[in-house]
Design a protein around this motif. Structure first.
Motif, short mmCIF file in Angstrom:
data_model
loop_
_atom_site.label_atom_id
_atom_site.label_comp_id
_atom_site.label_asym_id
_atom_site.label_seq_id
_atom_site.Cartn_x
_atom_site.Cartn_y
_atom_site.Cartn_z
N GLU A 185 5.57 3.91 14.40
CA GLU A 185 6.14 2.81 13.71
C GLU A 185 7.44 3.28 13.00
O GLU A 185 8.53 2.63 12.71
N THR B 116 4.35 4.10 3.83
CA THR B 116 4.99 5.20 4.89
C THR B 116 6.11 4.63 5.60
O THR B 116 7.19 5.26 5.90
N ASN B 117 6.11 3.37 5.75
CA ASN B 117 7.06 2.53 6.68
C ASN B 117 8.34 2.30 5.83
O ASN B 117 9.41 2.30 6.22
N LEU B 118 7.69 1.98 4.66
CA LEU B 118 8.97 1.88 3.60
C LEU B 118 9.66 3.17 3.34
O LEU B 118 11.13 3.10 3.40
N LYS C 297 1.42 5.61 13.50
CA LYS C 297 2.39 5.32 12.60
C LYS C 297 3.62 6.14 12.66
O LYS C 297 4.79 5.68 12.28
N VAL D 92 6.22 -5.02 11.15
CA VAL D 92 5.67 -4.30 11.80
C VAL D 92 4.10 -4.16 12.04
O VAL D 92 3.31 -4.43 11.13
N HIS D 93 3.67 -4.33 13.17
CA HIS D 93 2.24 -4.56 13.61
C HIS D 93 1.67 -3.40 14.37
O HIS D 93 2.51 -2.89 15.26
N PRO D 94 0.37 -2.79 13.94
CA PRO D 94 0.21 -1.63 14.75
C PRO D 94 -0.67 -1.77 15.94
O PRO D 94 -1.74 -1.21 16.38
N ALA E 84 6.63 -4.39 5.35
CA ALA E 84 6.20 -3.05 5.67
C ALA E 84 4.73 -2.80 5.27
O ALA E 84 4.62 -2.24 4.15
N GLY E 85 3.55 -3.10 5.96
CA GLY E 85 2.24 -3.13 5.49
C GLY E 85 2.02 -4.00 4.32
O GLY E 85 1.43 -3.64 3.31
N GLY F 296 0.80 -1.20 0.08
CA GLY F 296 0.00 -0.03 0.07
C GLY F 296 0.80 1.15 0.07
O GLY F 296 1.86 1.19 -0.77
N SER F 297 0.57 2.06 1.02
CA SER F 297 1.02 3.70 0.97
C SER F 297 2.34 3.64 1.22
O SER F 297 3.21 4.60 0.68
N MET G 88 0.12 -7.11 3.20
CA MET G 88 -1.38 -7.52 3.66
C MET G 88 -1.62 -9.03 3.42
O MET G 88 -2.73 -9.20 3.12
C1 GRF Z 1 0.88 0.06 9.10
O1 GRF Z 1 0.08 0.53 9.86
C2 GRF Z 1 1.59 -1.43 9.52
O2 GRF Z 1 1.72 -1.60 10.83
C3 GRF Z 1 0.42 -2.24 8.95
O3 GRF Z 1 -0.07 -1.57 7.68
C4 GRF Z 1 0.14 -0.30 7.90
C5 GRF Z 1 1.11 -0.08 6.61
O4 GRF Z 1 1.19 1.29 6.17
N1 GRF Z 1 0.59 -3.61 8.99
P1 GRF Z 1 2.34 1.95 5.14
O5 GRF Z 1 2.12 1.26 3.98
O6 GRF Z 1 3.76 1.72 5.83
O7 GRF Z 1 2.14 3.31 5.21
#
Ligand code: GRF
Length: 203
Positions: free
Chosen positions: A175, A12-14, A172, A109-111, A88-89, A9-10, A91
């Motif tokens: 994170e 942001t962790n990457l 986040k 990473v888990h929220p 990193a996100g 997805g988005s 799914m």
């Molecule tokens: C994060 O909140 C992560 O913990 C969860 O999915 C989200 C991914 O966000 N598993 P992003 O794609 O890194 O913005």
């Protein structure tokens, strides 16, 4: 250490991992060499491209089974020389074969503050439970979902009028701080995952 990041997805962790690994003052000891997404056209792929990192889309819908989808990702990771895999996100649930192959070199990473609020709807479950503190966890990936050894955690307050979105945004931020830190521990060999699922800390 060469790192592969899996996203859906988005990203942001990457982005936090890209920024930290490229900041010499943080001494992460890792370089992201490939980003794999199971979904095309996601924002995270654009982030990787902008950073000049190789991207690959491996669509789960192109494969008849989870095993074959995972094997296609492993081919890409090994071809890129990857030694550590960061989720990193990402799914999709990974097959036991994939998890066992990368065991000790695979982190997620888990929220939420594990072992509370496992699963794909952590923020919704946190709000429904009415807890006043949540957070995030970086952990080694085990074949049981969201249950591997914990590397780093951060607590984040839950505020009275929080929605899933407002809570997610606050979590986040944490994170983005602890994921690079956990990667640093692994890449610089300060942590090691033992066979009994405990972590040996070398400092
Ligand atoms: C994060 O909140 C992560 O913990 C969860 O999915 C989200 C991914 O966000 N598993 P992003 O794609 O890194 O913005």
């Amino acid at each position: 250490k060469k790192v592969g990041v899996l996203i859906s997805g988005s990203g942001t962790n990457l982005q936090s991992l890209i920024d930290a690994t490229r900041d010499p003052s943080q001494h992460i000891g890792a370089e992201i060499v490939i980003v794999i997404s199971n979904k095309p056209n996601v924002e995270g792929l654009k982030r990787a491209e902008k950073a000049g990192i190789k991207t690959v889309v491996v669509k789960h819908t192109d494969y008849p089974s989870r095993e074959e989808f995972d094997a296609a990702m492993t081919v890409e990771l090994i071809a890129a020389g990857v030694e550590i895999v960061c989720l990193a996100g990402f799914m999709r649930i990974l097959s036991n074969t994939f998890v066992n192959l990368w065991r000790g070199h695979l982190i997620n990473v888990h929220p939420s503050l594990l072992p509370s609020f496992k699963g794909a709807h952590a923020h919704k479950d946190v709000l429904a439970a009415g807890v006043r503190v949540s957070g995030c966890t970086v952990h080694f990936v085990e074949t049981d979902i969201d249950s591997g050894a914990i590397i780093e955690q951060a607590a984040v307050p839950v505020l009275p009028h929080d929605t899933v979105e407002s809570l997610q945004e606050r979590v986040k931020i944490a994170e983005h701080r602890i994921f690079p830190l956990a990667l640093k521990y692994l890449a610089t060999e300060r942590i090691h995952l033992n066979d009994d699922n405990s972590i040996t800390w070398n400092y």
